[in-house]
Design a protein around this motif. Structure first.
Motif, short mmCIF file in Angstrom:
data_model
loop_
_atom_site.label_atom_id
_atom_site.label_comp_id
_atom_site.label_asym_id
_atom_site.label_seq_id
_atom_site.Cartn_x
_atom_site.Cartn_y
_atom_site.Cartn_z
N ASN A 99 83.86 -20.48 -14.11
CA ASN A 99 84.95 -21.44 -13.83
C ASN A 99 85.99 -21.45 -14.94
O ASN A 99 87.19 -21.53 -14.66
CB ASN A 99 84.39 -22.85 -13.62
N GLU A 100 85.55 -21.37 -16.19
CA GLU A 100 86.51 -21.33 -17.31
C GLU A 100 87.35 -20.06 -17.25
O GLU A 100 88.57 -20.11 -17.48
CB GLU A 100 85.76 -21.42 -18.65
N ILE A 101 86.72 -18.94 -16.93
CA ILE A 101 87.46 -17.67 -16.80
C ILE A 101 88.48 -17.78 -15.66
O ILE A 101 89.64 -17.39 -15.82
CB ILE A 101 86.49 -16.49 -16.57
N LEU A 102 88.04 -18.35 -14.54
CA LEU A 102 88.94 -18.52 -13.39
C LEU A 102 90.14 -19.38 -13.74
O LEU A 102 91.28 -19.05 -13.38
CB LEU A 102 88.19 -19.16 -12.21
N GLU A 103 89.90 -20.48 -14.46
CA GLU A 103 91.01 -21.38 -14.84
C GLU A 103 92.00 -20.65 -15.73
O GLU A 103 93.21 -20.76 -15.55
CB GLU A 103 90.47 -22.61 -15.58
N LEU A 104 91.49 -19.87 -16.70
CA LEU A 104 92.38 -19.16 -17.62
C LEU A 104 93.16 -18.05 -16.92
O LEU A 104 94.30 -17.76 -17.27
CB LEU A 104 91.58 -18.59 -18.79
N LEU A 105 92.55 -17.44 -15.90
CA LEU A 105 93.21 -16.36 -15.17
C LEU A 105 94.09 -16.87 -14.03
O LEU A 105 94.93 -16.13 -13.53
CB LEU A 105 92.17 -15.39 -14.60
N GLU A 106 93.84 -18.11 -13.62
CA GLU A 106 94.54 -18.70 -12.48
C GLU A 106 94.38 -17.81 -11.24
O GLU A 106 95.34 -17.48 -10.56
CB GLU A 106 96.01 -18.95 -12.81
N LEU A 107 93.12 -17.41 -10.98
CA LEU A 107 92.81 -16.56 -9.83
C LEU A 107 91.68 -17.18 -9.02
O LEU A 107 90.99 -18.07 -9.50
CB LEU A 107 92.35 -15.18 -10.29
N GLU A 108 91.47 -16.64 -7.81
CA GLU A 108 90.36 -17.11 -7.00
C GLU A 108 89.09 -16.35 -7.40
O GLU A 108 89.15 -15.31 -8.04
CB GLU A 108 90.68 -16.99 -5.51
N GLY A 109 87.96 -16.90 -6.99
CA GLY A 109 86.67 -16.46 -7.51
C GLY A 109 86.21 -15.07 -7.16
O GLY A 109 85.60 -14.40 -7.99
#
Length: 112
Positions: free
Chosen positions: A38-48
């Motif tokens: 989830n932290e990686i997703l937030e930083l990348l602003e991408l879907e899972g």
């Protein structure tokens, strides 16, 4: 001789595993510290799904490791030397960029 071929094959496979912009970005994020998906997703602003797929590839090549903490998986770099590798790659890119800018400057000077 076969030992050298083993090392060369490892290097080729290793660089193949890095040969994707999103995987590089994930490694740059993990170079700053361990992160959950989830932290990686937030930083990348991408879907899972895209991130999970790339993390899976990095995991299969033993470049990152995932440790379960409760109901989340925390990812980290398997070898901190990857941070140095990313730094060296950035230096090579910057040197290439400087060379390109220098050539363009010379071309522009010749035109004026």
């Amino acid at each position: 001789m076969s030992h050298n071929l083993d090392i060369q094959q490892f290097k080729a496979d290793f660089f193949k595993a890095l040969a994707h912009p999103l995987r590089i970005k994930i490694l740059e994020i993990l170079a700053q510290g361990d992160k959950s998906v989830n932290e990686i997703l937030e930083l990348l602003e991408l879907e899972g799904s895209a991130v999970s797929q790339q993390l899976s590839i990095l995991r299969s090549k033993n470049i990152v490791i995932g440790n379960k903490e409760g109901n989340r998986v925390i990812y980290s770099l398997r070898d901190p030397a990857i941070i140095e590798l990313l730094s060296v790659a950035k230096k090579i890119f910057n040197n290439h960029l400087i060379d390109t800018i220098t050539i363009l400057d010379k071309v522009n000077e010749m035109k004026s």
